[in-house]
Scaffold this motif. Structure first.
Motif, PDB file in Angstrom:
ATOM      1  N   GLU A 268      84.483  66.801  65.020  1.00  0.00           N
ATOM      2  CA  GLU A 268      83.721  66.163  66.091  1.00  0.00           C
ATOM      3  C   GLU A 268      84.234  66.592  67.462  1.00  0.00           C
ATOM      4  N   GLU A 269      85.546  66.751  67.603  1.00  0.00           N
ATOM      5  CA  GLU A 269      86.104  67.193  68.882  1.00  0.00           C
ATOM      6  C   GLU A 269      85.692  68.622  69.209  1.00  0.00           C
ATOM      7  N   ILE A 270      85.657  69.466  68.181  1.00  0.00           N
ATOM      8  CA  ILE A 270      85.224  70.849  68.403  1.00  0.00           C
ATOM      9  C   ILE A 270      83.757  70.899  68.806  1.00  0.00           C
ATOM     10  N   VAL A 271      82.921  70.086  68.154  1.00  0.00           N
ATOM     11  CA  VAL A 271      81.509  70.029  68.525  1.00  0.00           C
ATOM     12  C   VAL A 271      81.364  69.559  69.967  1.00  0.00           C
ATOM     13  N   ALA A 272      82.184  68.602  70.371  1.00  0.00           N
ATOM     14  CA  ALA A 272      82.141  68.112  71.758  1.00  0.00           C
ATOM     15  C   ALA A 272      82.520  69.213  72.741  1.00  0.00           C
ATOM     16  N   VAL A 273      83.556  69.985  72.420  1.00  0.00           N
ATOM     17  CA  VAL A 273      83.960  71.094  73.285  1.00  0.00           C
ATOM     18  C   VAL A 273      82.852  72.140  73.343  1.00  0.00           C
ATOM     19  N   LEU A 274      82.243  72.433  72.189  1.00  0.00           N
ATOM     20  CA  LEU A 274      81.144  73.392  72.159  1.00  0.00           C
ATOM     21  C   LEU A 274      79.948  72.871  72.964  1.00  0.00           C
ATOM     22  N   ALA A 275      79.694  71.558  72.878  1.00  0.00           N
ATOM     23  CA  ALA A 275      78.597  70.960  73.659  1.00  0.00           C
ATOM     24  C   ALA A 275      78.840  71.152  75.147  1.00  0.00           C
ATOM     25  N   HIS A 276      80.091  71.046  75.562  1.00  0.00           N
ATOM     26  CA  HIS A 276      80.447  71.310  76.958  1.00  0.00           C
ATOM     27  C   HIS A 276      80.080  72.752  77.329  1.00  0.00           C
ATOM     28  N   GLU A 277      80.404  73.700  76.445  1.00  0.00           N
ATOM     29  CA  GLU A 277      80.091  75.102  76.730  1.00  0.00           C
ATOM     30  C   GLU A 277      78.586  75.344  76.738  1.00  0.00           C
ATOM     31  N   VAL A 278      77.863  74.698  75.821  1.00  0.00           N
ATOM     32  CA  VAL A 278      76.402  74.797  75.818  1.00  0.00           C
ATOM     33  C   VAL A 278      75.841  74.231  77.124  1.00  0.00           C
ATOM     34  N   GLY A 279      76.483  73.165  77.618  1.00  0.00           N
ATOM     35  CA  GLY A 279      76.066  72.587  78.887  1.00  0.00           C
ATOM     36  C   GLY A 279      76.108  73.597  80.023  1.00  0.00           C
ATOM     37  N   HIS A 280      77.139  74.444  80.032  1.00  0.00           N
ATOM     38  CA  HIS A 280      77.216  75.485  81.065  1.00  0.00           C
ATOM     39  C   HIS A 280      75.992  76.398  80.999  1.00  0.00           C
ATOM     40  N   TYR A 281      75.560  76.720  79.773  1.00  0.00           N
ATOM     41  CA  TYR A 281      74.391  77.591  79.623  1.00  0.00           C
ATOM     42  C   TYR A 281      73.115  76.870  80.041  1.00  0.00           C
ATOM     43  N   LYS A 282      72.953  75.659  79.535  1.00  0.00           N
ATOM     44  CA  LYS A 282      71.730  74.907  79.816  1.00  0.00           C
ATOM     45  C   LYS A 282      71.566  74.635  81.309  1.00  0.00           C
ATOM     46  N   LEU A 283      72.677  74.428  81.988  1.00  0.00           N
ATOM     47  CA  LEU A 283      72.644  74.124  83.418  1.00  0.00           C
ATOM     48  C   LEU A 283      72.741  75.377  84.287  1.00  0.00           C
ATOM     49  N   LYS A 284      72.710  76.541  83.623  1.00  0.00           N
ATOM     50  CA  LYS A 284      72.666  77.853  84.302  1.00  0.00           C
ATOM     51  C   LYS A 284      73.886  78.126  85.180  1.00  0.00           C
ATOM     52  N   HIS A 285      75.039  77.638  84.752  1.00  0.00           N
ATOM     53  CA  HIS A 285      76.251  77.844  85.538  1.00  0.00           C
ATOM     54  C   HIS A 285      76.678  79.312  85.557  1.00  0.00           C
ATOM     55  N   THR A 286      76.566  79.985  84.413  1.00  0.00           N
ATOM     56  CA  THR A 286      76.943  81.403  84.362  1.00  0.00           C
ATOM     57  C   THR A 286      76.039  82.229  85.264  1.00  0.00           C
ATOM     58  N   LEU A 287      74.748  81.933  85.238  1.00  0.00           N
ATOM     59  CA  LEU A 287      73.786  82.664  86.070  1.00  0.00           C
ATOM     60  C   LEU A 287      74.090  82.468  87.550  1.00  0.00           C
ATOM     61  N   TRP A 288      74.300  81.209  87.969  1.00  0.00           N
ATOM     62  CA  TRP A 288      74.571  80.949  89.381  1.00  0.00           C
ATOM     63  C   TRP A 288      75.926  81.499  89.813  1.00  0.00           C
ATOM     64  N   GLY A 289      76.884  81.491  88.893  1.00  0.00           N
ATOM     65  CA  GLY A 289      78.172  82.094  89.206  1.00  0.00           C
ATOM     66  C   GLY A 289      78.042  83.580  89.463  1.00  0.00           C
ATOM     67  N   THR A 290      77.217  84.247  88.666  1.00  0.00           N
ATOM     68  CA  THR A 290      76.980  85.679  88.856  1.00  0.00           C
ATOM     69  C   THR A 290      76.264  85.945  90.177  1.00  0.00           C
ATOM     70  N   ILE A 291      75.265  85.118  90.483  1.00  0.00           N
ATOM     71  CA  ILE A 291      74.532  85.274  91.751  1.00  0.00           C
ATOM     72  C   ILE A 291      75.468  85.087  92.939  1.00  0.00           C
ATOM     73  N   ASN A 292      76.312  84.071  92.879  1.00  0.00           N
ATOM     74  CA  ASN A 292      77.286  83.843  93.959  1.00  0.00           C
ATOM     75  C   ASN A 292      78.215  85.037  94.123  1.00  0.00           C
TER      76      ASN A 292
END
Length: 411
Positions: A268-292
């Motif tokens: 369950e803890e690993i799924v929670a950590v993975l959910a955090h990483e999925v959150g970065h994708y869903k919220l487009k953090h990687t994309l905006w980081g690249t644009i910045n």
């Protein structure tokens, strides 16, 4: 401004940065023995807390020594005219501006690598070994160093040569074409780093079928996240510390879990950590980081294009005729206060993204599991649980554990 005034401006910038960093370290040191907040009880028992204090103290002393060495070395090179001497050497080897600049940075980089090698060895095989973190063998350490140098030569060399060619042939639009090249390279690396570069250092294998895979697939279905690339990386090859990260854009996206993370956390803890990483994708953090990153590079190259041919920059380091590599070196130092400010805002941006990714994981009822997992990761890494707020403001890309826990519980 005269060349002498420019020289002392360079000395002043480097000195102020050094003193400021020492002040931040001193502030942070004063918080080591602060009482652990009630929200973080259980992360350390008494013996482990003493070990954590010893680890922080060892890293503080080692960091001070290495930073003072780097500062003293830079001062010696500047006052001794070291860059002008190396420039004189490379000018004798070739008349080509491309060859001259590549040789210049190769010599400077090679000397820096050799001088810093003892610090790298001590940090890995003494400090990290003493506290039970190091799993790096001498063979792996040597191969990592060789691979890093080869990659720098094979990728950095041609990229630098192309930019210098643009400088020599594109005139006033040099900065714009260099920006296009740099941006293309940045986007390419964002998309393909984990498939092209990372495998040279670490083995990645698809997450095998079983309870963990099923739990992750169940979460992915709830989140509407297409699960194609979840990999396990042999992080234990070098360290016992655990981590996970998300990289790539679009169809090239990939989530990587360290094998140490899988060993240390519950399903369950690993799924929670993975959910955090999925959150970065869903919220487009990687994309905006690249644009910045692309926008910041454009601003930097525009300013560099304005001053690269200024005789004042080269003369400040004892070189009479302006050239690309000396201009780039001086500009890098003069631009460092701007980089510091932009880095500060990028850290704020990053911490905001971490809170958002935590909230995303918590929205699926994984808040408690994420808190538990974060506590385990921090405890096993002997992390500082009470960093000074000012140090956090300037240096932390992630919020401190206590602030993350409070934010998750507030959701």
């Amino acid at each position: 401004m005269s060349a002498e005034q420019m020289f002392y401006l360079i000395i002043g910038i480097i000195s102020v940065q050094f003193v400021f960093e020492q002040w931040l370290d001193y502030l942070n040191k004063g918080r080591w023995q602060s009482p652990i907040p009630s929200e973080l009880e259980g992360v350390y028992d008494d013996d482990k807390y003493k070990k954590q204090q010893a680890y922080q103290k060892a890293n503080f002393g080692f960091g001070m020594l290495s930073e003072f060495f780097s500062f003293a070395l830079m001062m010696a090179v500047l006052f001794g005219g070291g860059f002008a001497i190396v420039n004189g050497w490379v000018m004798q080897w070739s008349d080509s501006v491309i060859v001259q600049s590549i040789l210049f940075f190769a010599v400077i980089g090679g000397i820096s690598t050799v001088l810093n090698l003892p610090f790298s060895i001590y940090g890995t095989f003494v400090i990290e070994e003493r506290f039970g973190f190091n799993k790096t063998t001498v063979k792996t350490f040597v191969l990592d160093a060789i691979k890093s140098m080869l990659l720098t030569a094979l990728i950095g060399g041609p990229l630098l040569a192309l930019i210098i060619w643009l400088y020599a042939s594109a005139g006033s639009l040099f900065w714009f074409y260099a920006w296009l090249v740099s941006s293309a390279f940045m986007i390419f690396m964002t998309m393909f780093y984990t498939t092209l570069i990372l495998p040279l250092f670490n083995k990645q294998t698809p997450l095998e079928a079983g309870e963990l895979r099923e739990a992750i697939e169940s979460f992915s279905a709830k989140a509407g996240f297409k699960l194609d690339n979840v990999f396990v990386m042999d992080g234990s090859k070098r360290s016992t510390k655990a981590n996970a990260f998300f990289s790539g854009l679009g169809s090239r996206k990939r989530i990587v879990l360290y094998d140490t993370l899988i060993n240390d956390l519950s399903t369950e803890e690993i799924v929670a950590v993975l959910a955090h990483e999925v959150g970065h994708y869903k919220l487009k953090h990687t994309l905006w980081g690249t644009i910045n990153g692309v926008l910041q590079t454009g601003v930097m190259l525009f300013l560099f294009g304005l001053v690269v041919n200024s005789p004042l920059l080269s003369q400040a380091l004892g070189v009479n005729q302006p050239n690309f590599h000396i201009g780039l070196l001086v500009f890098g130092i003069l631009y460092s206060p701007v980089s510091f400010l932009t880095g500060m805002f990028m850290s704020l941006f990053s911490r905001k993204n971490e809170y958002a990714a935590d909230a995303y994981a918590a929205s699926f009822g994984l808040g408690d599991a994420l808190i538990s997992g974060l506590k385990t990761i921090s405890g096993n890494a002997l992390s500082n649980l009470t960093p000074h707020p000012t140090y956090v403001f300037f240096h932390y890309s992630h919020p401190p554990l206590l602030q993350r826990i409070k934010a998750i519980k507030a959701k």
